[in-house]
Structures are given as C-alpha cells and as structure tokens.
Scaffold this active site. Structure first.
Site, short mmCIF file in Angstrom:
data_model
loop_
_atom_site.label_atom_id
_atom_site.label_comp_id
_atom_site.label_asym_id
_atom_site.label_seq_id
_atom_site.Cartn_x
_atom_site.Cartn_y
_atom_site.Cartn_z
N HIS A 105 0.80 -1.24 0.00
CA HIS A 105 0.00 0.00 0.00
C HIS A 105 0.84 1.29 0.00
CE1 HIS A 105 -3.44 -2.48 0.23
NE2 HIS A 105 -3.62 -2.54 1.53
N GLU B 11 -11.58 -3.68 -2.71
CA GLU B 11 -10.55 -2.77 -3.22
C GLU B 11 -10.37 -3.03 -4.71
OE1 GLU B 11 -7.06 -3.34 -0.48
OE2 GLU B 11 -8.58 -4.51 0.54
N HIS C 141 -9.68 2.17 0.48
CA HIS C 141 -9.64 1.05 1.42
C HIS C 141 -10.74 1.16 2.48
CE1 HIS C 141 -7.95 -2.34 3.48
NE2 HIS C 141 -6.83 -2.32 2.78
C1 GLA Z 1 -5.22 -5.14 2.18
C2 GLA Z 1 -4.41 -6.37 2.19
C3 GLA Z 1 -4.59 -7.07 3.48
C4 GLA Z 1 -4.26 -6.16 4.63
C5 GLA Z 1 -5.07 -4.91 4.56
C6 GLA Z 1 -4.65 -3.92 5.60
O1 GLA Z 1 -6.54 -5.42 2.05
O2 GLA Z 1 -4.70 -7.21 1.11
O3 GLA Z 1 -3.78 -8.19 3.51
O4 GLA Z 1 -2.91 -5.85 4.58
O5 GLA Z 1 -4.92 -4.32 3.29
O6 GLA Z 1 -4.56 -4.47 6.87
#
Ligand code: GLA
Length: 374
Positions: free
Chosen positions: A137, A337, A206
């Site tokens: 991210h 997402e 997110h």
């Molecule tokens: C995304 C990732 C997850 C986790 C979340 C944040 O969705 O795919 O594995 O890292 O972000 O906690």
C-alpha cells in the site's frame, strides 16, 4: 475511457477552505448533492485538516483532506433507520497513527510488491519493506498519510497531490487527482494520475464496510457475489504465485451469492484476502454485490479496473478504539478494493501497471447503495 489529455488540472484551493454557508439537509432533487466543510483537526506541523460532508438524496459521506479518507458513509435501511456503514475513528489522531488503512486513498501502488523490488527499462528499484518481506500500500508513508489539496465540485470534492520523484523509492514525479462524487444512491471515485518518468501506479480506496452498521461485530449475515471466473492464488506472504486460477469448484466461486458466515466457516476459516480477476476492457463493468438481508441494504460495485481485492478484515483483532467507542473484531467488515492485480509490476502476464510520461492513469469505481423492500 481513453486518456483525456486536454483536461485541465484542478484549480488549487489554499487551506483551510472557508466554511460554506449552504445548509446541510436532505435534498428534494435526487440528482443534487450538497457539499459543506469544516476543520477536523491539525497535523503535528500545524496544517489544518478539512472534513467535507457530501449529502445526496440517500447518502451522507464524510471525507478528509488528510489521506482523502472516507470517515463515514450513512444510508437508511428499509425502515428508514440511518446507520454509518464504514469503520473509522472519531479524531484525526486515530488516522495519523498506524491503522489498517480505514477509508483511505491508497497509492502509489495498492497491494503488495514482492520484496519491494522491481525493475523498469533495466534499472532496479527498491522500496521500503512494511509487510513481512514485502511492500504494501505505497510503503512507509503512502498516500493515506498525505495532506491533499481539496477543490469543491458541484456534486463532490476533488483532492490533488504531487508525489515527488523518488517518493518511497518510486521513480518519477506523480501528480494525482482523486474525486468523490455523489449522485443519488451512487458514490463514484475517480482516480487520475500523470508522471514524469515511467512508474507503477495502482490506486484504490480502502473503506471497510459493514452494511449492518460499523461496530456490529460480524459480517457473517452478508450475502456476497463477485463476477469473476478467475482469482489469484497466493503464497504465504500473500504474493500471487503467478497462476491465474479458475474459480470453478473452489471456495473462490462467488459468481452466485454466498452467505459469508457459512462460507467462511465451512471452507475458508481465515476469510478472504484475495484478488479476483475482472474484465480487462477498461469499460465500466459490474463486479461485486453485497446484500444485507436483515436491513435490506444492497451494495453494488462497478469499475473500470481489472481486479478487486476482496478482504474480510482478517487482521482486525478488536484492539482499535473506533467511532463512538466501537470495537472492530476480526470479520467485522469487508473491503472491496478495486485495483490492478497484486505484484503486477513483477509479472509480465498480469495487466500492465506501468504509467508512462505520455499517458494518463484514469480509473473509476462506482458504489451504489440501495434498499431492497420486502
Ligand atoms: C489489504 C491487504 C490485506 C491487509 C489490509 C490492511 O486489504 O490485502 O492483507 O494488509 O490491506 O490491513
């Protein structure tokens, strides 16, 4: 959805944005959205963070200039009772501290890059590692921790920022615009970016949803479907193995709705944290549907993106203090997402994730919130 090179960059608005005088309240014209703003808090360097409230005929959305974070999203159930459907914090501090990206805009590259490494035109790049052995991210300070410049639009708000050349190890100066608009029952989020050097770009939001209302401890009574014939199996660090696997005869077959609780308990005890492969057409296409039968709330998602990470909040553990003192345990929310496929920068057979200097990144996702009457 071709590049629109002629589109002028958004006009910058100096912060703080003066409070608007338009009164909030329900709209009689369903196509109309009202936007107002107020100061939400200040960053440690004194910069004010503004919170925008967007009100359409059926949605009230709140978004911050910090991280372009969606802090609340309210809709009514079939009996007219309103609830806030996204997880979050009451104060700016919650969002400044480390947290699992509640509601935030994610970039420069959402999801994981194996060992934070990639190469472009023979040049190797190393990103900061922040998730086991991988980069997740955007790195240590992703776009979720940046103060964006807002511009109020008739139906929403547009945020812009510039990520400098070398930011978190990524090449090129990247200019980014994220626009939130409400149109009746629909929230649209548009992402645009341009770059001075070839760089990977993968932008998403997110938000953690619970259609019963944030703070309700599970999503087990939600019925979910995802229109994907393929998904990406992952290794133990959640990097795709490279295989583009068929969902047929697996627990990833969500083409017909499943009740999440039964499905997770019977088949996938940890829950989902996987990319589902969508249409590569870059055209607006339906991709996911979540129905909460007890309240009648229905969420339908459409996108121009080639993938969607379906995440059932497996890493939440109830330790964060949420809005109004809410506790957020494991499986108390889901994320949809929409994005490019994880680690696409290292996998030739995945959709191209590179943005070049003569191109424009331009993707939109639509979240439609309606109510099914019995
Ligand atoms: C995304 C990732 C997850 C986790 C979340 C944040 O969705 O795919 O594995 O890292 O972000 O906690």
């Amino acid at each position: 959805m071709g590049p629109s090179r002629q589109t002028a960059p958004p006009r910058s608005v100096r912060q703080p944005v003066p409070p608007t005088t338009r009164a909030p309240g329900r709209q009689s014209d369903p196509a109309m959205t009202r936007v107002c703003n107020e100061t939400f808090g200040s960053l440690p360097d004194g910069s004010p963070v503004v919170r925008f409230t967007l009100r359409s005929s059926s949605i009230t959305l709140r978004v911050l200039s910090f991280g372009a974070i969606v802090t609340s999203l309210e809709t009514e159930d079939r009996d007219g009772r309103a609830a806030d459907l996204v997880l979050g914090f009451d104060t700016l501090e919650g969002y400044i501290n480390k947290h699992p990206y509640f509601g935030a805009a994610i970039g420069r590259v959402a999801n994981r890059i194996a060992q934070g490494k990639f190469s472009i035109d023979g040049k190797d790049y190393q990103l900061a590692i922040n998730d086991g052995p991988n980069s997740l991210h955007g790195g240590l300070k992703g776009f979720d921790k940046v103060l964006w410049t807002p511009e109020i639009l008739p139906n929403g708000v547009k945020f812009s920022m510039t990520s400098v050349d070398g930011d978190e190890g990524y090449p090129g100066e990247l200019r980014v615009w994220v626009t939130y608009e409400l149109n009746g029952e629909e929230l649209s989020i548009n992402y645009r970016a341009t770059t001075s050097k070839t760089t990977p770009v993968n932008l998403t939001n997110h938000s953690y949803f619970n259609l019963a209302g944030h703070g309700i401890p599970t999503i087990y009574d939600h019925e979910v479907s995802i229109e994907a014939e393929n998904y990406l199996p992952v290794d133990k660090t959640s990097i795709p193995t490279g295989e583009i696997a068929s969902v047929v005869n697996t627990y990833f077959d969500l083409r017909n709705p499943v009740v999440l609780g039964n499905h997770i308990k019977n088949k996938l005890t940890e829950g989902f944290d996987h990319n589902f492969c969508l249409s590569l057409s870059k055209q607006r296409s339906p991709c996911a549907r979540v129905y909460h039968r007890p309240s009648g709330r229905l969420l339908e998602v459409e996108t121009t993106q080639p993938g969607i990470q379906f995440y059932t909040a497996n890493f939440l553990d109830g330790s964060l203090k949420g809005k109004g003192g809410a506790i957020y345990p494991k499986h108390s929310a889901f994320c949809l997402e929409t994005q490019n496929w994880p680690d696409a920068v290292n996998k030739m057979e995945f959709p191209d994730v590179l943005l070049r200097p003569n191109e424009e990144y331009n993707h939109t996702t639509w979240f439609k919130f309606s109510v099914v009457k019995q």
